[in-house]
Design a protein around this motif. Sequence first.
Motif, short mmCIF file in Angstrom:
data_model
loop_
_atom_site.label_atom_id
_atom_site.label_comp_id
_atom_site.label_asym_id
_atom_site.label_seq_id
_atom_site.Cartn_x
_atom_site.Cartn_y
_atom_site.Cartn_z
N PRO A 99 54.15 44.37 35.89
CA PRO A 99 52.68 44.03 35.79
C PRO A 99 52.39 42.70 35.13
O PRO A 99 52.22 42.82 33.93
N LEU A 100 52.32 41.74 35.64
CA LEU A 100 51.45 40.64 35.19
C LEU A 100 50.06 40.49 35.03
O LEU A 100 49.22 41.30 35.85
N CYS A 101 49.53 40.09 33.98
CA CYS A 101 48.35 40.03 33.71
C CYS A 101 47.92 38.87 33.00
O CYS A 101 48.57 38.22 32.27
N VAL A 102 46.45 38.42 33.05
CA VAL A 102 46.15 37.21 32.05
C VAL A 102 45.15 37.88 31.11
O VAL A 102 44.45 38.70 31.53
N GLN A 103 45.40 37.47 29.78
CA GLN A 103 44.47 37.82 28.67
C GLN A 103 44.66 36.85 27.69
O GLN A 103 45.48 36.39 27.36
N PRO A 154 62.07 47.69 41.17
CA PRO A 154 61.04 47.15 40.49
C PRO A 154 60.15 46.34 41.38
O PRO A 154 60.77 45.69 42.43
N VAL A 155 59.05 46.19 41.44
CA VAL A 155 57.91 45.63 42.34
C VAL A 155 56.96 44.66 41.22
O VAL A 155 56.31 45.33 40.57
N VAL A 156 57.22 43.52 41.80
CA VAL A 156 56.54 42.56 40.98
C VAL A 156 54.75 42.57 41.54
O VAL A 156 54.80 42.17 42.68
N GLY A 157 53.88 42.68 40.47
CA GLY A 157 52.58 42.19 41.00
C GLY A 157 51.59 41.94 39.92
O GLY A 157 52.04 41.93 38.52
N ILE A 163 45.69 45.19 42.53
CA ILE A 163 47.00 44.63 42.31
C ILE A 163 47.55 43.74 43.35
O ILE A 163 47.50 44.25 44.46
N ASP A 164 47.85 42.55 43.19
CA ASP A 164 48.42 41.54 44.08
C ASP A 164 49.99 41.64 43.97
O ASP A 164 50.64 41.20 43.20
N VAL A 165 50.45 42.13 44.84
CA VAL A 165 51.98 42.55 44.97
C VAL A 165 52.62 41.00 45.28
O VAL A 165 52.30 40.60 46.36
N TRP A 166 53.51 40.86 44.72
CA TRP A 166 54.33 39.51 44.92
C TRP A 166 55.64 39.93 45.86
O TRP A 166 55.86 39.37 46.67
N CYS A 167 56.33 40.85 45.42
CA CYS A 167 57.55 41.20 45.89
C CYS A 167 58.37 42.25 45.26
O CYS A 167 57.97 42.75 44.38
#
Length: 218
Positions: free
Chosen positions: A43-47, A121-124, A101-105
Amino acid sequence: MSLSPQVLLSSLARERCVANVKELPGFFFTKEKPKDNASVLVPLCVQNGEVYLLYTLRSSNLKNHSGQVSFPGGKKEEGESVVETALRETEEEIGVPASNIDVWCEMPQVQGRNKDMLITPVVGEIINFDPTALRRNFNEVEEIFTVPIKELCDKRNHAHLRYEKHPIPLFMYEKHKVWGITGLITHLFLQCFLPSEVYKGDFLRRKFELDELMPSKL
């Protein structure tokens, strides 16, 4: 290169990351086919104006991998896709719904350390990330924490654990150590997510033994 969200999460950066992921091989310790399948969300996120990766610390009450750092995830249920598993487990463990969650790949499969599990692994990206909105599952998760991408790139935070002749990447951040399959997935993802001039690992600079990493049992 700037590590700002505007650059790292741009459509161009996303396309580059997804293309790089498609070139990755799977990672297997044995030739035997594991009997179980699981998936995790990366999980990517902006903080605070920065891009982070989110991790969980597994509850000490769990039977498997207790007290270790992991990504949200778990075993695949019948009829589920790997993406559906990752999203369901993420909501169950940290309270983030699939709609956020915006799934990338999907990344290639990685064999678990116990060798009986294949992990996808699922990138999102967690959209509009709000740490105060997280809802920890107290039965499974001891702590939820995030690590800035810039800290994962810092060679001073790099080390390794040797497992069956393989040096497995390890990341140190504050009191936490990201190691094992989670460390390996983190490394593989960062190789795809960032240009080589930004992410240059130096994992052989320090070595940990397994007993240094396993949580102590009182």
